[in-house]
Structures are given as structure tokens and as C-alpha cells.
Design a protein around this motif. Structure first.
Motif, PDB file in Angstrom:
ATOM      1  N   SER A  52      38.089  86.452  49.619  1.00 33.06           N
ATOM      2  CA  SER A  52      37.990  85.406  48.745  1.00 33.06           C
ATOM      3  C   SER A  52      38.161  84.178  49.663  1.00 33.06           C
ATOM      4  O   SER A  52      38.561  84.107  50.938  1.00 33.06           O
ATOM      5  N   ASN A  53      37.561  82.935  49.114  1.00 31.59           N
ATOM      6  CA  ASN A  53      37.720  81.586  49.950  1.00 31.59           C
ATOM      7  C   ASN A  53      38.886  80.995  49.261  1.00 31.59           C
ATOM      8  O   ASN A  53      39.313  79.884  49.990  1.00 31.59           O
ATOM      9  N   PHE A  54      39.648  81.400  48.338  1.00 32.41           N
ATOM     10  CA  PHE A  54      40.820  80.812  47.821  1.00 32.41           C
ATOM     11  C   PHE A  54      42.047  81.098  48.675  1.00 32.41           C
ATOM     12  O   PHE A  54      41.925  82.511  49.119  1.00 32.41           O
ATOM     13  N   PRO A  55      43.130  80.435  49.074  1.00 32.42           N
ATOM     14  CA  PRO A  55      44.165  80.932  49.810  1.00 32.42           C
ATOM     15  C   PRO A  55      44.820  81.880  49.073  1.00 32.42           C
ATOM     16  O   PRO A  55      45.191  81.596  47.983  1.00 32.42           O
ATOM     17  N   ILE A  56      44.852  83.253  49.358  1.00 34.29           N
ATOM     18  CA  ILE A  56      45.571  84.150  48.800  1.00 34.29           C
ATOM     19  C   ILE A  56      46.508  84.906  49.808  1.00 34.29           C
ATOM     20  O   ILE A  56      46.071  85.191  51.085  1.00 34.29           O
ATOM     21  N   ALA A  57      47.640  85.296  49.718  1.00 38.67           N
ATOM     22  CA  ALA A  57      48.462  86.147  50.533  1.00 38.67           C
ATOM     23  C   ALA A  57      49.071  87.406  49.482  1.00 38.67           C
ATOM     24  O   ALA A  57      49.000  87.264  48.253  1.00 38.67           O
ATOM     25  N   ILE A  58      49.295  88.534  50.367  1.00 36.00           N
ATOM     26  CA  ILE A  58      49.780  89.638  49.625  1.00 36.00           C
ATOM     27  C   ILE A  58      50.894  90.026  50.132  1.00 36.00           C
ATOM     28  O   ILE A  58      51.456  89.900  51.776  1.00 36.00           O
ATOM     29  N   ALA A  59      52.047  90.419  49.518  1.00 37.26           N
ATOM     30  CA  ALA A  59      53.263  90.647  50.259  1.00 37.26           C
ATOM     31  C   ALA A  59      53.542  92.362  49.498  1.00 37.26           C
ATOM     32  O   ALA A  59      53.517  92.382  48.595  1.00 37.26           O
ATOM     33  N   TRP A  60      53.633  93.045  50.657  1.00 40.14           N
ATOM     34  CA  TRP A  60      53.524  94.576  50.283  1.00 40.14           C
ATOM     35  C   TRP A  60      54.754  95.161  50.690  1.00 40.14           C
ATOM     36  O   TRP A  60      55.243  94.944  51.643  1.00 40.14           O
ATOM     37  N   GLY A  61      54.996  96.361  49.810  1.00 39.59           N
ATOM     38  CA  GLY A  61      56.008  97.095  50.236  1.00 39.59           C
ATOM     39  C   GLY A  61      57.289  96.656  50.067  1.00 39.59           C
ATOM     40  O   GLY A  61      57.804  95.580  49.518  1.00 39.59           O
ATOM     41  N   PRO A  62      58.489  97.379  50.294  1.00 37.27           N
ATOM     42  CA  PRO A  62      59.757  96.911  50.184  1.00 37.27           C
ATOM     43  C   PRO A  62      60.176  95.851  50.900  1.00 37.27           C
ATOM     44  O   PRO A  62      60.893  94.959  50.526  1.00 37.27           O
ATOM     45  N   ASP A  63      59.602  95.527  52.113  1.00 36.45           N
ATOM     46  CA  ASP A  63      59.835  94.501  53.074  1.00 36.45           C
ATOM     47  C   ASP A  63      58.956  93.356  52.619  1.00 36.45           C
ATOM     48  O   ASP A  63      59.285  92.074  53.345  1.00 36.45           O
ATOM     49  N   GLY A  64      57.965  93.469  51.662  1.00 36.00           N
ATOM     50  CA  GLY A  64      57.166  92.455  51.344  1.00 36.00           C
ATOM     51  C   GLY A  64      56.274  91.880  52.883  1.00 36.00           C
ATOM     52  O   GLY A  64      56.256  90.856  53.155  1.00 36.00           O
ATOM     53  N   VAL A  65      55.675  93.081  53.133  1.00 33.50           N
ATOM     54  CA  VAL A  65      55.062  92.493  54.674  1.00 33.50           C
ATOM     55  C   VAL A  65      53.916  91.595  54.061  1.00 33.50           C
ATOM     56  O   VAL A  65      52.941  91.681  53.316  1.00 33.50           O
ATOM     57  N   ASP A  91      48.288  95.744  64.894  1.00 33.04           N
ATOM     58  CA  ASP A  91      49.227  97.050  65.026  1.00 33.04           C
ATOM     59  C   ASP A  91      49.998  97.266  63.694  1.00 33.04           C
ATOM     60  O   ASP A  91      51.107  96.813  63.869  1.00 33.04           O
ATOM     61  N   TRP A  92      49.447  97.678  62.581  1.00 31.98           N
ATOM     62  CA  TRP A  92      50.515  97.486  61.251  1.00 31.98           C
ATOM     63  C   TRP A  92      51.559  98.889  61.557  1.00 31.98           C
ATOM     64  O   TRP A  92      52.361  98.904  60.725  1.00 31.98           O
ATOM     65  N   SER A  93      51.299  99.669  62.445  1.00 29.61           N
ATOM     66  CA  SER A  93      52.116 100.891  62.401  1.00 29.61           C
ATOM     67  C   SER A  93      53.673 100.438  62.954  1.00 29.61           C
ATOM     68  O   SER A  93      54.766 100.840  62.511  1.00 29.61           O
ATOM     69  N   ARG A  94      53.707  99.099  63.523  1.00 28.96           N
ATOM     70  CA  ARG A  94      54.924  98.477  63.733  1.00 28.96           C
ATOM     71  C   ARG A  94      55.659  97.627  62.555  1.00 28.96           C
ATOM     72  O   ARG A  94      56.741  97.253  62.548  1.00 28.96           O
ATOM     73  N   THR A  95      54.842  97.673  61.619  1.00 29.36           N
ATOM     74  CA  THR A  95      55.260  97.058  60.175  1.00 29.36           C
ATOM     75  C   THR A  95      55.996  98.403  59.229  1.00 29.36           C
ATOM     76  O   THR A  95      55.506  99.649  59.566  1.00 29.36           O
ATOM     77  N   GLY A  96      56.663  97.947  58.298  1.00 28.08           N
ATOM     78  CA  GLY A  96      56.900  98.922  57.260  1.00 28.08           C
ATOM     79  C   GLY A  96      55.723  99.599  56.416  1.00 28.08           C
ATOM     80  O   GLY A  96      55.773 100.470  55.594  1.00 28.08           O
ATOM     81  N   LEU A  97      54.354  98.954  56.624  1.00 28.47           N
ATOM     82  CA  LEU A  97      53.173  99.496  56.141  1.00 28.47           C
ATOM     83  C   LEU A  97      52.473 100.791  56.706  1.00 28.47           C
ATOM     84  O   LEU A  97      51.942 101.534  56.105  1.00 28.47           O
ATOM     85  N   GLY A  98      52.919 100.923  57.956  1.00 32.89           N
ATOM     86  CA  GLY A  98      52.457 102.145  58.760  1.00 32.89           C
ATOM     87  C   GLY A  98      50.977 101.759  59.082  1.00 32.89           C
ATOM     88  O   GLY A  98      50.302 100.675  58.687  1.00 32.89           O
ATOM     89  N   PRO A  99      50.361 102.824  59.820  1.00 32.64           N
ATOM     90  CA  PRO A  99      49.005 102.489  60.335  1.00 32.64           C
ATOM     91  C   PRO A  99      47.995 102.341  58.969  1.00 32.64           C
ATOM     92  O   PRO A  99      48.355 102.889  58.068  1.00 32.64           O
ATOM     93  N   ARG A 100      46.770 101.549  59.502  1.00 29.09           N
ATOM     94  CA  ARG A 100      46.092 100.927  58.544  1.00 29.09           C
ATOM     95  C   ARG A 100      45.506 102.320  57.453  1.00 29.09           C
ATOM     96  O   ARG A 100      45.145 102.303  56.307  1.00 29.09           O
ATOM     97  N   ASP A 101      45.105 103.398  58.518  1.00 28.75           N
ATOM     98  CA  ASP A 101      44.541 104.302  57.755  1.00 28.75           C
ATOM     99  C   ASP A 101      45.475 105.360  56.811  1.00 28.75           C
ATOM    100  O   ASP A 101      45.072 106.207  56.071  1.00 28.75           O
TER     101      ASP A 101
END
Ligand code: ADP
Length: 657
Positions: free
Chosen positions: A35-48, A9-19
Motif C-alpha cells: 500500500s501507498n497509504f501509511p499503514i502499520a501492523i501491531a501483531w502478537g501479544p507484544d504488539g510487534v 531478524d524476526w527471531s529476536r522478536t515475539g513473532l519468531g522467524p518469518r517462515d
């Protein structure tokens, strides 16, 4: 992870709903998940934080809470190390950190980990930086393994020179002081009294207030001292783990962390071949590492390294003790030889002197038999004296009490003179003597008595072991050295014996010669005498064809100890010239008293009472007597003959047969 991301439920985060996500984020997330390689993404001002399957193990116990969590919040404990790189990337600059040590709270405790990773900015539709792309590899296993290999190498290197078990333990403990991250503390105990007690011989990482205070542990009353497992380790020979450290000893504070070590391992030190452990390595386990199989494997290897060091130290100690004991025995033996030979010498000399006088004074007045008896006594007395003198000389050399007096010597004349003393004997034996002693160009300094003994020993050996042919005594010179060689066409020496020839008391078993008599000390003596002149002795021999012994010494005095030129002897001299050598050697000749001697038994039994019973029954029979000593042969022959037997006396067993 794709499913989790979709269901979240991304709406609970700073990213808002997925759509509502921008294209750039969707694409990046797709890329990440695929990807098979360990990767993370930090997005938006909160770095979600959004990550893929490969990244999940990095989160450990933080997952699944870490999904959708603020990156800063999730990795708060690591921020000191990674914060800069993160902020830098947000400003548009990719950063890359390699093998970075990070303490992570991901498994319920602060854990020592290593990572290589980068942060790179991701542009969004606005052209600004929408988030960060964060691929990462965990390097913990590799880094720990490298570090532990260094520990093991260090321990092996630094304990290599230990000269005792104690020193090996102390050095091992010292070495471990540099490796507190893997081994926060270590105590090394050696068992005593069949495992009933143990003595602390090395400690690191603890002061006297901790276990370090347990310098001596009585394992039978161990409970009170806090080592319940010590005896168990001794008995079972197996490692034990104490995990109630704190309840038993209170909080143990050791470097490098604030937390006390998690548990303590008691590892038996059991050298190969030992039935029971001879000691214990008590080692702390890092509070910031999991005690997994790999870590346990490291302790196994560490124990093996310490065990090897202790075993080497012990072997060294034993070797030293053995060497000391041997040296002591050797010293006692040398003293014994020296004293005994000295004691033998005095009475012998006092017997031989007057006897010699008597022989010359009454020579004409003695009847043939008496004179011959006295000559036997005299001859054998001299022989004994010569033997005793050799022993005395030898023990003086061994005790370092020998006094050489090096004098400038016309070595050619001296050697030729000594050699010619043997001429008539050699010729009587049907052999030839060749003496090739021409003048040498350099100055020769020798102790004349010693030189005499060298020449005479080699010459009498050559005579003893040569039955026909020629003996050659030769002096020659080469680059700063002069050489004496004594060659013979004798029986030669088997190849495998050559290496032992100069060992004292070594004799070649079954060697053929004029006699079997000998003590095996002659060549060892020659070698010692040569050494006293800075020289060497060597031999070349062809078995069955002959041997050449070569003594090589330097010209001049540079190699000789100072202050011993022309000084006078204070010890009684042990040299008696050529005569005793020639006299002894002449008894080996099949001549006057040698060969087959017949005793006729003419004077039958003077007193029959001497030969009672069945001895009397054989009187008059023939006895074949074999002895390689001519005097002995003659003496025993005469005794038997006097008692009424017919005696045939021969020089060896073959002749007897
Ligand atoms: P010994 O003659 O009393 O036995 P040495 O130390 O003089 O003791 O010699 C050791 C051994 O070396 C002898 O027993 C003999 O077997 C061998 N040897 C010495 N000199 C000769 C030689 N010239 N030819 C053959 N064998 C020799």
C-alpha cells in the motif's frame, strides 16, 4: 521497506522467524507493504510493529529502531491519547480518531503533531485477534495552518479598531495571549529617538521577571540589557533570530509547555513607505514545533498583520491630530473674525450715523459736488458695514453663539414685502419681477432677521447674475414643509461648480454677472441660516439659461430648539433691511454712474507740480478706465480728470477694449 522486513531478524522478536509466521500475518504484511497509504501492523501479544514506506516519516527519528519494536513501547509518549483506542481494538472493536493532537518524541524533542488514524482487529487462523491494522494520516501541516490562519484573523479583527500605534500593539499582544501554542510569548516595542531606544507597548506570555521587565530598551547600550539585535533590526530592517536565549536570560518559562521556547525572533515592524522599522515584534518560538519554512512564513504574516494594525493606528492618530489642529485653527479664525468684525462695526456705525444725519440735515445747503461726495462715503460705508455684518453673523454661527428668535410669522407677507423692495431696481434694469407668495396653510416660525437675509441674499444674487429676462420669487408648500424658490433667467452655473456653491468663500471663476464684486460668503451664509431653521437649501441650474435656488423648511416648531420662541435678542442685531442690498445692487446698473462715462478734461491741471516728469508729458491724453464698482469708477475718473486727462470710464474690460 519490503527489503528491510525481509532482511530483519524476526527471531529476536515475539513473532519468531518469518517462515514460522501464520498465513494471516504474512498476508497482512504483504497488504501493508503493497500500500501507498501509511499503514502499520501491531501483531502478537507484544504488539510487534511492522510498517510500510508511507509510515516511515511518521516514525521520524524512531526509525529504524521502531521496526519490530513493541507498539506500546515505540509510542509510549502518545499512550495517553491512543492507548484506549488500541486496547479497544484488541477487544475486537475498531476505533477511529480524527485530527488527534499528540506530542511525539520522534525528532529529539517533544513535538506537537496531529493525526487521523484507526485501529482495527485482524483475525488469525485460530479465529482470535492476531493483531491490529493501523492506517494513519499525519494532519500536522493542515491543522497548524488552520490554527495559524485563525491567529492572523484574530489579530487583524481585534486590532482593527486601534486608535493609536500603542493601542494596536497592546491589542495585538492581548490577542496573542490566546494563541500561546504558536506564539508562546510576544513583546512589542516601538522605536524612539531614531532607533536609539525602544519602548515596550505590548507584552504577553511573560511576566516582569522575563523580558517583560525590559519595558524600556536603550539600544545603544543594549548589550547590558540583553538586546544585542535590536539596533541591528533597526539598521537592517531585517528579522533576526536569537538562539542563545537561555544563556542570555536564563530559563524562560512560558505557557503552555514546561520547556522554554526554543528561540526568539525579532521581527521588524516597517509600515509601507517607512524607511526604517518603527518597532519590533519580539516573538518566542514554540518549544514543540520545528522552526521550518512554514512556521517562519507564519511569523512573516503575523508581522504583516501587526504592521498593518500599527500603521492604521498611527494614521488614525495623525488624522486626529490634524483634525484637532484644524479645529484649533478654525476656532482661532472664528474668534478672529468675530472680534475683528465687531471692532470694525463700532467705528463704522459711529461714522455712518452722524454722516447720515448730516446728509439729511444739510441736504439743501450742500452744493451738488459736496453732497455727491458725502453720498459716496455714506453708500460705501453702508456697504462695508453690510459686509462686516455678514462676517460677524457667519462667525457667530460658527462659534455656536448665534441667537435665533423664532417667531410666528406671516411668511407670505414678509417675503412679498422684501421681494418688492427690489422691484423698481429690477424693472429699471429692463427685467421683470414676479412674486408668487400666496398664504400657506401651516404655521411658520422663523427668525425674521434671518429670513430677511436669506431672501435678500438670494434675490441680490439673482439680480447680480441675470442680465435679462425675469426673476421669480415663489412660496409653496408640500408635506409638512414650505419652500421659497428664487428663479432667474440668468447666466446659470456650470455643472461641476454646483457641488461647491455652498462652500464658504467659494466663487465661480469667470462667472458672468453685473459685477465681479463678491466675497463668496452669501450662499454659505444662506445655508447656515436655513440649517438653523431645520431646513436645507438646494440649487438647480442650466448653464446659460438660469438657476433656481430653493430653501425648504418644516412648518411648526417641533424641529426648533425649545425656549427660543419670542425671546429677545441680547446680541446687537446685524440686520438693516432691504435698503443696503438694493442700494448696493443699484450700483451694478449701467445707469446714472455706470456705462461709459466721459470725463472731458475741461478743468486742466490745477497744480502742475503734482504731475512731474513724463507724467506731465501725457497730460491731456485720453485714458480708458475700467472698473466694475461704479463709485470707484467715478472717483478715480474724477481724480484723473482733475489732473488734466481725458477719461473714458467703463464697467468692464470688454467695454474698455
Ligand atoms: P458671491 O455672490 O459673493 O460671489 P455667493 O456665495 O452668494 O457669493 O455665491 C457664490 C457663487 O455662486 C457666485 O460667485 C456665483 O458664481 C454663483 N451664483 C450664486 N447665485 C447665482 C445665480 N443666481 N446665478 C448664477 N450664479 C450664481
Amino acid at each position: 521497506m519490503g527489503r528491510l522486513v525481509r532482511a530483519y531478524d524476526w527471531s529476536r522478536t515475539g513473532l519468531g522467524p518469518r517462515d514460522s509466521w501464520p498465513r494471516s500475518l504474512l498476508t497482512t504484511v504483504d497488504l501493508c507493504l503493497a500500500s501507498n497509504f501509511p499503514i502499520a501492523i501491531a501483531w502478537g501479544p507484544d504488539g510487534v510493529q511492522i510498517y510500510n514506506d508511507g509510515y516511515m516519516p511518521i516514525c521520524g527519528g524512531k526509525h529504524p529502531r521502531s521496526m519490530g519494536q513493541s507498539f506500546r513501547e515505540c509510542w509510549a509518549e502518545a499512550w495517553g491519547v491512543i492507548g484506549d483506542a488500541y486496547e479497544q481494538a484488541l477487544l475486537g472493536e475498531t476505533s477511529f480518531l480524527e485530527n488527534q493532537r499528540i506530542f511525539l518524541e520522534r525528532n529529539g524533542y517533544l513535538e506537537e503533531t496531529f493525526f487521523s488514524f484507526s485501529f482495527s482487529p485482524i483475525r488469525d487462523e485460530t479465529g482470535g485477534i492476531g493483531g491490529l491494522f493501523h492506517p494513519v494520516v499525519e494532519m500536522t501541516g493542515k491543522m497548524l495552518s488552520e490554527r495559524r490562519t485563525r491567529v492572523l484573523k484574530d489579530v487583524a479583527d481585534r486590532t482593527a479598531k486601534a486608535k493609536s500605534a500603542d493601542e494596536a500593539c497592546a491589542l495585538a499582544a492581548q490577542t496573542l495571549a490566546d494563541h500561546g501554542t504558536d506564539v508562546p510569548f510576544a513583546l512589542l516595542y516601538l522605536f524612539e529617538d531614531k532607533g536609539r531606544s525602544a519602548r515596550l507597548v505590548g507584552v504577553t506570555g511573560l511576566d516582569e521577571s522575563g523580558f517583560g521587565g525590559l519595558t524600556y530598551v536603550d539600544s545603544t547600550s543594549s548589550a547590558s540589557l540583553g538586546w544585542p539585535q535590536l539596533e541591528a533590526v533597526y539598521r537592517s530592517g531585517r528579522a533576526q533570530e536569537l538562539d542563545d536565549v537561555e544563556s542570555r536570560f536564563g530559563k524562560l518559562v512560558t505557557a503552555p509547555y514546561a520547556e522554554a521556547p526554543k528561540s526568539v525572533l525579532m521581527l521588524p515592524i516597517t509600515p509601507p513607505g517607512a524607511e526604517r522599522p518603527i518597532g519590533v515584534l519580539v516573538a518566542g518560538v514554540s518549544a514543540r514545533l520545528a522552526l521550518d519554512e512554514v512556521y517562519l512564513g507564519f511569523y512573516d504574516l503575523l508581522t504583516a498583520a501587526v504592521t498593518a494594525a500599527v500603521a492604521n493606528g498611527r494614521a488614525f492618530e495623525e488624522e486626529r491630530r490634524r483634525a484637532e489642529a484644524l479645529a484649533e485653527i478654525n476656532l482661532a479664525k472664528t474668534a478672529f473674525f468675530s472680534n475683528v468684525s465687531h471692532e470694525f462695526r463700532t467705528p463704522l456705525t459711529l461714522m455712518l450715523g452722524p454722516l447720515g444725519d448730516m446728509l439729511s440735515r444739510y441736504h439743501s445747503r450742500l452744493d451738488g459736488e459736496d453732497r455727491s461726495d458725502l453720498e459716496v462715503i455714506h453708500r460705501n460705508g453702508l456697504r462695508l458695514l453690510k459686509l462686516v455684518n455678514t462676517l460677524l453673523d457667519f462667525s457667530r454661527i460658527e462659534a455656536g453663539r448665534v441667537q435665533a428668535v423664532y417667531e410666528k410669522t406671516d411668511i407670505a407677507a414678509l417675503t412679498a414685502d422684501l421681494a418688492s423692495g427690489f422691484r423698481s431696481l429690477i424693472e429699471r434694469a429692463g427685467m421683470q419681477l414676479s412674486v408668487e407668495c400666496s398664504e400657506l396653510s401651516g404655521a411658520v416660525y422663523v427668525d425674521r432677521d434671518m429670513w430677511e437675509k436669506i431672501v435678500l441674499n438670494l434675490l441680490s444674487n439673482a439680480f447680480k447674475y441675470t442680465l435679462e429676462g425675469k426673476i421669480t420669487v415663489k412660496l409653496s408648500q408640500s408635506e409638512g414643509h414650505f419652500q421659497l424658490s428664487v428663479s432667474d433667467t440668468g447666466t446659470g452655473i456650470p455643472e461641476d461648480e454646483i457641488g461647491h456653491l455652498f462652500e464658504r468663500f467659494h466663487r465661480v471663476e469667470g462667472a458672468r454677472g453685473r459685477t465681479h464684486e463678491g466675497s463668496g460668503i452669501g450662499l454659505a451664509f444662506v445655508q447656515e441660516l436655513a440649517k438653523l431653521h431645520g431646513g436645507t437649501v438646494s440649487v438647480e441650474s442650466v448653464y446659460g439659461h438660469g438657476s433656481t435656488f430653493t430653501v425648504r423648511m418644516p412648518f411648526g416648531t417641533a424641529h426648533l430648539p425649545k425656549g427660543l420662541f419670542g425671546a429677545s435678542q441680547t446680541l446687537a442685531p446685524t440686520s438693516h433691511g432691504v435698503a443696503p442690498f438694493v442700494e448696493e445692487a443699484s450700483r451694478w446698473l449701467p445707469g446714472s454712474d455706470g456705462g461709459v462715462a466721459h470725463f472731458t478734461g475741461s478743468s486742466l491741471l490745477a497744480s502742475p507740480a503734482v504731475a512731474p516728469g513724463n507724467v506731465a508729458a501725457t497730460v491731456g491724453a485720453r485714458i480708458v478706465l475700467a472698473d466694475d464698482n461704479a463709485d470707484m469708477r467715478k472717483y478715480v475718473g474724477k481724480l484723473l480728470e482733475g489732473q488734466g486727462w481725458m477719461v473714458v470710464a467703463v464697467g468692464d474690460g470688454e467695454a474698455a477694449v
